[in-house]
Design a protein around this motif. Structure first.
Motif, short mmCIF file in Angstrom:
data_model
loop_
_atom_site.label_atom_id
_atom_site.label_comp_id
_atom_site.label_asym_id
_atom_site.label_seq_id
_atom_site.Cartn_x
_atom_site.Cartn_y
_atom_site.Cartn_z
N UNK A 1 -7.04 -0.06 -1.77
CA UNK A 1 -6.63 -0.39 -0.40
C UNK A 1 -7.01 0.68 0.61
N UNK A 2 -7.41 1.85 0.13
CA UNK A 2 -7.83 2.91 1.06
C UNK A 2 -9.04 2.48 1.88
N UNK A 3 -9.82 1.54 1.36
CA UNK A 3 -10.97 1.05 2.10
C UNK A 3 -10.70 -0.22 2.87
N UNK A 4 -9.43 -0.59 3.01
CA UNK A 4 -9.07 -1.81 3.74
C UNK A 4 -9.55 -1.71 5.19
N UNK A 5 -10.02 -2.81 5.76
CA UNK A 5 -10.55 -2.73 7.13
C UNK A 5 -9.48 -2.49 8.20
N UNK A 6 -8.20 -2.69 7.86
CA UNK A 6 -7.14 -2.47 8.86
C UNK A 6 -6.63 -1.03 8.77
N UNK A 7 -6.63 -0.32 9.89
CA UNK A 7 -6.22 1.09 9.91
C UNK A 7 -4.75 1.26 9.50
N UNK A 8 -3.92 0.25 9.77
CA UNK A 8 -2.51 0.36 9.40
C UNK A 8 -2.30 0.37 7.91
N UNK A 9 -3.12 -0.36 7.17
CA UNK A 9 -3.04 -0.34 5.70
C UNK A 9 -3.44 1.04 5.20
N UNK A 10 -4.48 1.60 5.78
CA UNK A 10 -4.90 2.95 5.37
C UNK A 10 -3.81 3.99 5.65
N UNK A 11 -3.11 3.81 6.76
CA UNK A 11 -2.03 4.74 7.08
C UNK A 11 -0.94 4.68 6.01
N UNK A 12 -0.67 3.47 5.51
CA UNK A 12 0.33 3.32 4.44
C UNK A 12 -0.16 3.98 3.16
N UNK A 13 -1.43 3.82 2.83
CA UNK A 13 -2.00 4.46 1.64
C UNK A 13 -1.86 5.97 1.74
N UNK A 14 -2.08 6.50 2.94
CA UNK A 14 -2.01 7.95 3.14
C UNK A 14 -0.61 8.49 2.90
N UNK A 15 0.41 7.68 3.13
CA UNK A 15 1.79 8.13 2.94
C UNK A 15 2.29 7.89 1.51
N UNK B 1 0.82 -1.21 0.00
CA UNK B 1 0.00 0.00 0.00
C UNK B 1 0.85 1.26 0.00
N UNK B 2 2.04 1.15 0.56
CA UNK B 2 2.93 2.31 0.63
C UNK B 2 3.52 2.66 -0.72
N UNK B 3 3.61 1.67 -1.64
CA UNK B 3 4.29 1.89 -2.93
C UNK B 3 3.39 1.61 -4.13
N UNK B 4 2.18 1.18 -3.91
CA UNK B 4 1.32 0.69 -4.98
C UNK B 4 0.98 1.78 -5.99
N UNK B 5 0.65 1.38 -7.23
CA UNK B 5 0.18 2.35 -8.22
C UNK B 5 -1.18 2.92 -7.81
N UNK B 6 -1.60 4.01 -8.44
CA UNK B 6 -2.82 4.71 -7.99
C UNK B 6 -4.05 3.81 -7.85
N UNK B 7 -4.28 2.93 -8.81
CA UNK B 7 -5.50 2.11 -8.75
C UNK B 7 -5.50 1.19 -7.52
N UNK B 8 -4.38 0.56 -7.28
CA UNK B 8 -4.29 -0.34 -6.12
C UNK B 8 -4.37 0.45 -4.82
N UNK C 1 -5.25 12.27 -5.17
CA UNK C 1 -5.61 13.30 -4.18
C UNK C 1 -7.01 13.13 -3.61
N UNK C 2 -7.98 12.73 -4.44
CA UNK C 2 -9.33 12.60 -3.91
C UNK C 2 -9.43 11.46 -2.89
N UNK C 3 -8.61 10.43 -3.08
CA UNK C 3 -8.58 9.32 -2.11
C UNK C 3 -7.93 9.79 -0.81
N UNK C 4 -6.88 10.55 -0.92
CA UNK C 4 -6.23 11.11 0.27
C UNK C 4 -7.20 12.00 1.04
N UNK C 5 -7.98 12.78 0.31
CA UNK C 5 -8.98 13.63 0.97
C UNK C 5 -10.00 12.79 1.73
N UNK C 6 -10.42 11.66 1.15
CA UNK C 6 -11.36 10.77 1.83
C UNK C 6 -10.77 10.21 3.11
#
Length: 503
Positions: free
Chosen positions: A146-160, A135-142, A166-171
């Motif tokens: 993963x932004x909707x992953x049930x684990x908060x740690x995965x979402x934290x990686x997506x945020x970084x 999630x930390x390195x994935x291309x935009x689609x992936x 940008x719209x996903x980061x805003x969500x």
């Protein structure tokens, strides 16, 4: 004698034959020392790589191995190191994506250029840490998925992840259009509410100090916010509210963003935390009016931050120059000063300002010489290491200010052997002089022998090629293992001594 062999393994004068003999008897430490050699042949690198995984990884990172030299089934760490450099074999990714060791799958997730099917497989890995890494390195689609992953740690990686849209980061920041996370690293291990003790006595506990969850996954969510605040792709419009967030770390991250708005800057300039105001003061995005306000801040951490701002006005910088820690390095604004500003700074009535300028090593000869004649010892101490100063000028510095400048003069690359000898005999002695002289390329055997009497000077002198060979041989038995190792690494060590040392 193991430390001596480790020193010998790095000796640039060691013959290829002796390198082969060391490879044959190398343990982990010796293998690492040998792997750092720049003259290793391809065959020697491959032979070393066969000895253990960590050495193979080091050689792969250094570019000493190719894909043809590595079997990913035998040396997966080395294969991953090559993949991280984009030098692996195309088929390795699919093999390593199903590796039984989770650490290998996690490291694979950080490799560039992975095939889409491998990315998808890693994104569905049963181990959350692997999913978080991809999630930390994935291309935009992936990343968006993963932004909707049930684990908060995965979402934290997506945020970084800088590739997250940008719209996903805003969500992720606002929580709008995305279901709440269901678990985090805390509540998957502990009964909530739970706060992890910073001094946790449990062995092998993997929770971070202060990790907490009361059902809202607060510490992991704050980590997600921190990742978003540090992500340049996050829209500034959704971040302004963090100026009032109770977390000082989040307010600091906001204060450091280059797109922070003027209104938020004004609010953060009165933040109760000096750390937040210091981060703001160092931010090149703030305007001059706010810089002048922060220059009057009562906290020295804030004023020091402003001194490191690359856009701080020179007159404001002048008022900050005497602050603690300011003169210890070359400041960005001084480094970027124009030729006209350099001339102005060199004639500043403030010695601290002239001292800051003297740390530049690209000064015009006229400015350099003007500073070298400065009456203030702090200025001379800063300019003493500048190349191009004549021996007469260097001697004049010592004559005028003695112990305050001798170490700086000893570090000057143009100091002559005769001057170095005089500095080593300076009365009263200055301990740092011995270290500088012993590391100087122009040091003579005579002055190096004098440096051997000083603890730190002894270590530097042991590695100097001008030290007499018979003295070097004696240092191999020195009580200080570091000195003995430095002597063994000295290229002036006699070949017959090297041969005798190698098993």
């Amino acid at each position: 004698m193991h430390h001596v062999l480790c020193g010998l393994a790095t000796n640039p004068a060691l013959s290829s034959e002796l390198v082969d003999r060391l490879i044959a008897v190398a343990d982990d430490d010796l293998s690492w020392a040998l792997a750092a050699r720049e003259d290793l042949s391809s065959a020697q690198a491959v032979a070393l790589a066969r000895r253990d995984e960590s050495t193979a990884v080091m050689l792969a990172h250094a570019g000493r191995l190719t894909a043809a030299d590595v079997d990913p089934a035998v040396r997966p760490g080395a294969a991953l190191a090559l993949m991280g450099k984009g030098a692996g074999s195309p088929g390795w990714a699919r093999l390593l994506a199903v590796a039984p060791d989770v650490r290998h799958r996690e490291e694979l997730a950080a490799c560039p250029g992975l095939p889409a099917d491998v990315v998808d497989r890693l994104a569905a890995d049963p181990e959350v840490r692997v999913v978080a890494e991809i999630a930390l390195w994935a291309p935009p689609e992936t990343a968006a998925r993963l932004a909707g992953h049930p684990h908060a740690g995965v979402r934290a990686a997506v945020a970084a992840n800088a590739r997250t849209p940008p719209d996903v980061l805003a969500m992720l920041v606002t929580g709008e259009g995305i279901p709440p996370a269901r678990w985090c690293e805390v509540c998957e291990r502990e009964t909530t509410p739970f706060v992890h003790d910073a001094h946790c006595p449990r062995p092998r506990c993997e929770l971070r100090p202060g990790a907490a969850c009361d059902g809202t996954h607060q510490s992991t969510v704050n980590g997600m916010y921190e990742g978003a605040l540090g992500n340049p792709a996050t829209p500034a419009r959704v971040l302004d509210g963090f100026a009032r967030h109770p977390s000082m770390l989040l307010r600091m991250a906001l204060a450091a963003r280059p797109d922070v708005t003027p209104a938020v800057c004004r609010r953060l300039s009165t933040d109760p935390s000096p750390g937040v105001r210091a981060a703001l003061a160092e931010n090149a995005a703030i305007d001059e009016a706010l810089m002048r306000v922060l220059a009057e801040d009562p906290d020295r951490q804030v004023r020091r931050g402003l001194a490191f701002n690359p856009r701080v006005p020179l007159d404001v910088l002048g008022s900050l120059a005497d602050g603690p820690g300011v003169g210890a390095t070359l400041l960005p604004r001084i480094a970027a000063a124009s030729p006209a500003e350099v001339e102005e700074l060199a004639r500043s009535p403030r010695p601290a300002v002239r001292m800051l300028l003297a740390r530049r090593r690209d000064l015009p000869a006229g400015v350099r010489d003007l500073l070298a004649a400065d009456p203030d010892a702090r200025v001379l101490k800063s300019v003493a290491g500048h190349p191009g100063l004549s021996e007469g000028v260097l001697r004049a510095m010592v004559d005028r200010h003695g112990v305050r400048v001798v170490a700086g003069v000893a570090a000057n690359p143009d100091a002559s052997p005769a001057l170095l000898e005089e500095l080593a005999r300076h009365d009263p002695p200055v301990q740092r002089v011995f270290r500088e002289v012993a590391a100087h390329g122009a040091a003579t055997a005579a002055v190096l022998l004098a440096c051997l009497a000083d603890g730190r000077g002894r270590l530097a002198a042991a590695g100097h090629p001008a030290l007499p060979p018979q003295v070097l041989t004696g240092l191999l038995d020195d009580a200080d293992r570091q000195v003995a190792q430095a002597a063994a690494a000295n290229p002036s060590l006699l070949p017959e001594v090297m041969t005798r040392l190698v098993p």
